[in-house]
Every structure is written in structure tokens, then in C-alpha cells.
Design a protein around this motif. Sequence first.
Motif, short mmCIF file in Angstrom:
data_model
loop_
_atom_site.label_atom_id
_atom_site.label_comp_id
_atom_site.label_asym_id
_atom_site.label_seq_id
_atom_site.Cartn_x
_atom_site.Cartn_y
_atom_site.Cartn_z
N ASN A 161 0.85 -1.19 0.00
CA ASN A 161 0.00 0.00 0.00
C ASN A 161 0.89 1.24 0.00
N VAL A 162 2.03 1.13 -0.71
CA VAL A 162 3.05 2.17 -0.68
C VAL A 162 2.50 3.53 -1.10
N PHE A 163 1.64 3.55 -2.11
CA PHE A 163 1.12 4.82 -2.60
C PHE A 163 -0.31 5.09 -2.13
N GLY A 164 -0.79 4.26 -1.22
CA GLY A 164 -2.11 4.51 -0.66
C GLY A 164 -2.10 5.73 0.26
N THR A 165 -3.20 6.44 0.28
CA THR A 165 -3.32 7.60 1.18
C THR A 165 -4.18 7.28 2.39
N GLU A 166 -4.75 6.07 2.42
CA GLU A 166 -5.51 5.57 3.56
C GLU A 166 -5.15 4.10 3.76
N PRO A 167 -5.47 3.53 4.92
CA PRO A 167 -5.18 2.11 5.12
C PRO A 167 -5.87 1.23 4.08
N LEU A 168 -5.19 0.15 3.70
CA LEU A 168 -5.73 -0.85 2.77
C LEU A 168 -6.18 -2.05 3.59
N VAL A 169 -7.45 -2.42 3.47
CA VAL A 169 -8.00 -3.54 4.24
C VAL A 169 -8.09 -4.76 3.33
N VAL A 195 -5.59 -8.43 7.01
CA VAL A 195 -4.64 -7.46 7.53
C VAL A 195 -5.05 -6.07 7.05
N THR A 196 -4.77 -5.07 7.87
CA THR A 196 -4.93 -3.68 7.46
C THR A 196 -3.54 -3.09 7.30
N ILE A 197 -3.22 -2.66 6.08
CA ILE A 197 -1.89 -2.13 5.77
C ILE A 197 -1.96 -0.61 5.79
N ALA A 198 -1.15 -0.01 6.63
CA ALA A 198 -1.17 1.44 6.77
C ALA A 198 -0.79 2.12 5.46
N ALA A 199 -1.24 3.35 5.30
CA ALA A 199 -0.87 4.13 4.12
C ALA A 199 0.64 4.25 4.04
N GLY A 200 1.19 3.97 2.85
CA GLY A 200 2.63 4.06 2.65
C GLY A 200 3.40 2.84 3.10
N ALA A 201 2.72 1.80 3.55
CA ALA A 201 3.40 0.63 4.12
C ALA A 201 3.17 -0.61 3.27
N GLU A 202 3.85 -1.68 3.68
CA GLU A 202 3.70 -2.99 3.05
C GLU A 202 3.57 -4.04 4.14
N ALA A 203 3.13 -5.24 3.78
CA ALA A 203 2.93 -6.29 4.78
C ALA A 203 3.21 -7.65 4.17
N TYR A 204 3.93 -8.48 4.93
CA TYR A 204 4.15 -9.87 4.55
C TYR A 204 3.00 -10.73 5.03
N ALA A 205 2.58 -11.66 4.20
CA ALA A 205 1.75 -12.76 4.69
C ALA A 205 2.66 -13.77 5.38
N ASP A 206 2.10 -14.58 6.25
CA ASP A 206 2.89 -15.62 6.90
C ASP A 206 3.40 -16.61 5.86
N PRO A 207 4.60 -17.15 6.05
CA PRO A 207 5.10 -18.16 5.10
C PRO A 207 4.20 -19.38 5.07
N VAL A 208 4.12 -19.99 3.89
CA VAL A 208 3.36 -21.23 3.74
C VAL A 208 4.27 -22.30 3.15
#
Length: 684
Positions: free
Chosen positions: A76-84, A115-128
Motif C-alpha cells: 500500500n506504498v502509494f495509498g493515502t488511507e489504510p488498505l484492508v 490485515v490492514t496495511i497502513a498508508a505508505g506501508a507494506e505487509a508480509y503474509a505468513d510463510p506457507v
Amino acid sequence: MGRLARASALIAAMLLACPSSATTPTRSRWIASWGTAQMVPTPENALPANRTRDVTIRQKVRLSAGGTRVRVRFSNVFGTEPLVIGAAHLARPAAGASLRPDSGQPLRFAGEAGVTIAAGAEAYADPVAMAVEPGADLSISLYVAGATAGQTGHQGARATSYLAAGNHVADATLIGAEPTTRWYHIADVEVEGTQGTATIVAIGDSITDGYGVQPDTHQRWTDRFAERLRADPATRAIGLVNAGIGGNRVLLDGLGPNLQARFDRDVIARSGIRWAILLEGINDLGVLTKDRPASAAEHAAIVRRITQGYAQVVARAHAHGIQVIAGTIMPFVANEYYHPGAATEADRQAVNSFIRTSGLFDAVIDFDQLLRDPARPDRLAAAFDSGDGLHPSMAGYKAMGDAIPLALFADAAEAPATKLSLTFDDVPDHGPLPAGVTMSDTVGSIAASLKAAGVPEAYGFLNAGRGVGADGARAARLWRQAGYPLANHGFRHRDLAEMDAATFEQELLANEPALKASGTRDWRWFRYPFLSEGRSPAALDAARAVLRRHGYRIAAVTMDFGDYGWNGAYARCLALGDAAAITALEDSYLAAAHIAAIRARASSAPAQPLVLLMHVGAFDARMLPRLLALYRQLNFTIVPLAEAQAHPAYAASNDLSLPGPSTSRDEPASLALLRAPLPDAVCA
């Protein structure tokens, strides 16, 4: 229990909990196996208004490296609000929007379904746990629950994705799915590999992004390069990420962030990156004059600023142990969008000259030479032109993917064990020397490094008549006192092409008194000055007859990297007090040595020992310990010259009754476009 006793018990428990080195399993690491460069989609490439919330996005990607566990990074690197993200799923794809039955599993985030990814951030899913082979295709399905403000994606996917209303991430078939050729909110797929595996990032503009490639055909130059990597056992475990963005520039934003702004995220921050292939700058050059003419000062400034931008990203890469391989900019005079003139073509030539000669990069792939029309080198060759005079055709992309030597990326431990003889020309000195440094300083330092590394023998090729005085004589004595032999390099280092046979014989014999006085037992080896064996076959035959008559063998050269070129640059940089430039010289020296080793091995017979040509110079003295360490890492074993030249490949060097030349090397076509860094322009 007292504090000391409790502390001792705690330490003992910690030690028991840690496995011993004898039982520690091979460490693993995560490496990027697929990835893309993030950007803000243009309005026509963004998610449709009715598909910005309560939507399943199913996206297909092709991995490069394989592994037994997988993890996905969402953006959500270029998001301006959280990405759900309400749910996500990973599976093997079938035809269209379908999944292979029983191939998938849900992705979780710290154990949660979403997961809710903050604006400007990224998130890993758990390894599978999922065994994937190199080149495997995966489908990543995510359910976007809430509306997205400021989308993040990549519009040059060259792959088909699918959109469907509602949460259907685990459905084997997406009923009523709408196709799109974009990626949204996915940044990387990583695999878990063994320690030592690594990834290459190709970063650039639309030429790297694959402009003109039809969806799902996998015909970008990086796709072809990835095919070659996984087909070779030595590089099969290496990952490759395409971080191209159409219209991208080094200096200013375009369709995506400029190179300098995105380099940390798209290269350095990715997992397991060891190399970057940089091909960028054509849009900076084209935009300058697209809408109006530019002044001479503006043309000079754009070249200067592009090369400064290169220097910035290379410095950042090197600070993180990442090598940068540059591609030269291809011609585009025939492009009607940019309609470049002679001044822009001169700018391109200037930038390419910098790429080839600055010594900034760890290696150079000459894409310009590969794709240009030999008759009109300011244009792409017809077979490699997509039709717009700028982007390669499918044949052009394939040629680019075929032009990159795999040996640049093969693990050094996989290199074949090779015998190597070290030889040093121009004893007592190949100048220029830095202020305050003597010839005996240089020779003494080189000899000490050879002894410290346990080098059994290193011939020094003497020029006794070059007017070097007492310091030169002392330097030659130091070489012998270290136990290393001397041999004949001609009395005054004269080029055979400038002498007749009689003069050549005089040069040869005039050097012998000093060699006899040196105490070297076997000094009847000869190295041609400048490696010149005469202007004609007759001159070569005459010189070989002279050498044969006096009992000489020729010291061949089957590996060299022009090490002498760094000595002058080093003296200049020392005089300027430019420590950063000296560090750059050190990097480029070792990079050039590595490339020379690749070339020499590829050009030699199987199991053929190599003979390395070096020179007695101040920078060689500075770098020799690190150079010898590099050769050990590359699986070379140092041996005496006679042992190396006992191989049949050196027959014409050992037996001068045979026709010359002394050695020949047949370099494979795959290395024709590989350029080593040069130091010519450093501190000039």
C-alpha cells in the motif's frame, strides 16, 4: 538462589538451548523470486470504480527461483488511507481465472485471516509450505474489503489478472470474472532457499518492463534471461525480479517514481539481492528536446546529471554489498515520439562512454553494440526494432536476454578448480608512482604479499635498461631476496613491431647479464613487451628463431585485466586526496579481475591452467592481498609457470620450432558484449 547462581543457571540454559556448530543445519534465507516495481496507476489503468471495494483480485505471476516455502508481500506504498485485505489465498493456476484443484491454501497475517496495511506501508503474509520449482506459475488472490484511496500497482504487467465482486479468493473458478492486464497491491513473492542463494533485480524503463510484449507470452528480455538462469545448474537457484517501469527516468518522475527515488525500495530493500542490472536514461535524454530545442549548456547538464544519478545509486548499492551491472543505452534517432537530433545522439554517446569507461560499474553489458544497425549506428537494426525506433522487437528482447553471461552470477564455489601462474611484467616498475613512493617500496610490498599468501612462485619479467637507477636495481634485488625468479622482458621494453630480427636479438642479449647476476636458476623465459609478436608472420618467425637459438621459452598470457591502467589513476587520486575515488578504483579493479577470470576460463580448454599477466605498480601493490583472496574464492590454485605451461595448449610457447603465435584464445560469442570497468576517467 543468589543472583550469581541464577545468572549462571540462565547462561547454562541458554547454552543448552543453542545447537552446537556440529549439529547446526544449513541456514536458509529468503530471496525474491518474483517482484514488480510499485507505482500509482494512471486513471485508465486503475481499478474500475465498481471494483475498488468488496472485490477479489486474482493475479498470476511466474517465479524465477524455486523453494519449499513461499511468502507474499502486499503493498500500500502509494495509498493515502489504510488498505484492508479481508482474505488472501495462494494456489497453482489453471486456465483463465481458474485454479488447479487442491493446489491452494489460505494466506494468513500473524495468524489472522486478514490485515490492514497502513498508508505508505507494506505487509508480509505468513510463510506457507509449498514446494515450487524454478519457473513455476502461482495465482495470488486477495479480497479487498474496503475502498482503496490512492491505489498501488503496476500497469505494465504483461499478464492477465481477474476481478470479481465479493470474497471468492478460494474459489476454483471466478464466476463472471473481468480480465485486466495490471497488477494491484502485490510487490514480491519470496522463496526460502539455502544460505548463499541470491537474486538479481533488473531495474529500468519500458525496455525492461517489456513494452510491446503481449500478455502471458513471457517474452521480455528478463523472461529470456530467467529461462537461461534456470536451465543452467550453476545458476538455477538464482532469482530474478523485473523492476522496470514504462517511461521511467533517472532524474525526474514520469509514470512512476524516478530511479533515484525508488532504488532503495525496488532493489536494496528486497530480500536476498546480490546484483542489479541497470538500464535507464533513454527517457531523460529524449524528454529534454521532445517539446523544444535545448541549449548546449542544457545538453551538457543532462549528461552530467544522469551520470551523477548513476553514481548515487551505485554508491547505495555497494554500501549494501550489491553489485551493479550497467547496460549501455540503445540508439533511438528513428523514434518519432522523441524525434532526437544530432545533439541528443551526442548525449547518448557521452553517457555510454561514461558507462563503459568510468569504472563506476561492476560490469557492463553493451546492449548498444548488440542492437544497433552497423551501417547506421544511431538506429536500431531492423531485425531488432519493434517499429517505433526505440523499443526492441521480440527478437531484440531475446537477443538481450541471450547476451548476459551467466558466469557473472554463478556461485564462486561452483567454479571449476583451475591452476593459475602469476607473472609480473616491467620489473622494477610500471609507473607512474605516487609522490613519495619508490620502486623498491612497490616491489617490496608485492613480494611481501606474495610471501604472506604462500605463493610458491611468481616470475618477474625484467627490463634492466630502462634507466631506473639505484632504486630500480634495489627493487630487482628485493624481488630476488624474496625468493622469486626473474626472466627476460627485453632490455628496454621495445616493441617487436619496431625492430628487425638483429635488433631484437641485441635487446634480448643485453638483458642477460642482469639476469645471470640475479641468481635465478631458470631465467630463459621471454615475455614479449606489449605482447607484440611482430607486424607480419615473417617477423614472428624470425623472432621465434632468435629465441629458439638462445634456448628460450615464451611466457604465455591467457588471463589479464589491464591492471596497469589503475596505477596512473591511483597516483592522480592520491594527489587530489580523493578517498572516495580510490575506493571506487578498488571496487572496479576487483570487478575487472573477476570478469577477466570469467573470460579466461570460457576461452580455454577444459582443465587448462592459466597464466596471469600483471605489472609491478603501486596500485597493484595496494590491491594484491585482496586480489589473491578473490582468486582463492574463485577456486584458483597458484602454481609455478612451468607447471602451468606443461599443458598441451602451450605447445607453441614451449617449443619454438612450432609455428607461432605463442598462444591463441577463442572467446565464445556469449562474452562478446561483456565489458569490464576501466579506470581511465577517474580523477582525470
